[in-house]
Motif scaffolding. Structure first.
Motif: not given
Length: 369
Positions: A198-200, A225-234, A254-259, A271-276
């Protein structure tokens, strides 16, 4: 054989260097080497319980004084680590990254065999392009060339750079990857409402050279309708993180998960649809190896550090080109059969190509020479 390592923050998942050091040291300790890691003091991004662990799977961990200020943490910790390595009873001192290599002369003067791993041309990174940090890293690169018995590089491009710039031959030993266990979507469903495919996914440090700005701009124009998940910290880049969040604020996909780490990390990869990975600059992207090891279809920029890894087993777009990235994202969303084809071949390909046991054996051969 007694080995000292420094240049990492600590044995963690805070960055690629930390993952590499952890994998190397764990396996070397299993092979009977006496391994000491000199870590930074200070707070761990994962929580206070990780701040000062003294032993990890047979590895001795020591903590050196660290000035907790931008640009000074690496300098201060590397100086004290080099000093301890110089006066300690070690046969080999293995330094990770160009900045810490500034102090390569100290263990060299005390008769130690010095190995430097260059994880990337660090002075090209956005946060080190000017000021004291840039000068320090550039001199560290030169000191590695001058004082290291062996220099390890992770890509052919960096190998060419050292040959052309300094006339210095280096050893090409890329990173490895472990074949993981696939996890169902549980924690990511509870916390972020994510399900299988359900997400990139982007996963890495939120720094400008990773190309995340292009990714957000491109994704906002993708009809899906897929989401973009941005996972990571600064990484000393809080202002850049705020810029990204402001850029994404009008798109609730667009979802920011943090670290992330542990089960949450495993579930995101599984479970990602694609990884970019839309990077402008990389050393050797461990997150890309990991993503493929989970059987992901990957979409990467056409920089050599990415294309060398994926060969013809991933989708590729032109670096820094938002329109091309948008087009490739749209194609991936519109043609799941292409994504499925890439997924089927990714894990076997990457796990056979990059093996940590081979990496450790080649590295130990350099120690023994």
């Amino acid at each position: 054989m007694a080995v000292s390592m420094f240049g990492q923050k600590r044995l963690s998942r805070e960055g690629g260097i930390e993952i590499v050091v952890k994998e190397l040291c764990t396996r070397m300790a299993q092979k009977g080497l006496a391994v000491t890691c000199y870590n930074r003091s200070g707070h761990h991004v994962s929580g206070a319980e990780y701040d000062r662990k003294t032993e990890y799977k047979g590895i001795c961990q020591k903590y050196v004084p660290t000035i907790e200020r931008k640009g000074l943490a690496a300098v201060s910790s590397s100086f004290f680590a080099a000093l301890c390595s110089a006066f300690g009873k070690y046969d080999v001192v293995h330094i990770h990254a160009e900045g810490p290599a500034f102090f390569a002369l100290l263990p060299k003067m005390s008769g130690k065999r010095v190995i430097v791993t260059v994880h990337g041309i660090d002075w090209q990174r956005e946060k080190w392009k000017s000021g004291f940090g840039s000068k320090f890293i550039r001199q560290g690169e030169k000191n590695a060339v001058k004082y290291a018995d062996e220099i390890i590089v992770l890509s052919k491009g960096v190998q060419d750079y050292f040959r052309n710039t300094y006339g210095r031959e280096t050893r090409f030993i890329p990173n490895g990857v472990n074949r993981p266990k696939i996890h169902n979507a549980e924690q990511i469903s509870d916390k972020f409402g994510l399900t299988k495919d359900s997400y990139i996914l982007f996963l890495g440090r939120l720094v400008p050279e990773k190309g995340i700005r292009y990714l957000v701009e491109a994704f906002k124009n993708v009809k899906t309708d897929k989401k973009l998940v941005i996972a990571g910290g600064s990484s000393d880049t809080d202002s850049f993180m705020e810029e990204l969040k402001n850029l994404a604020e009008d798109d609730d996909r667009i979802i920011f998960t943090g670290f992330v780490q542990g089960q949450m990390l495993d579930e995101l990869y599984s479970n990602a649809y694609i990884y970019t990975l839309p990077s402008d600059l990389e050393g050797m992207p461990l997150s890309l190896l990991e993503a493929m090891s989970y059987g992901n279809c990957c979409l990467v920029s056409d920089i050599p550090e990415c294309t060398e890894v994926v060969e013809d087993k991933a989708l590729i777009f032109r670096k820094s080109n938002v329109e091309d990235l948008q087009e490739k994202l749209q194609d991936a969303c519109d043609h799941p059969e292409t994504v499925i084809k890439m997924k089927k071949q990714a894990a076997d390909f990457i796990c056979e190509k990059y093996n940590w046991d081979d990496v450790v054996e080649e590295t130990m051969q350099l120690y023994r020479r």
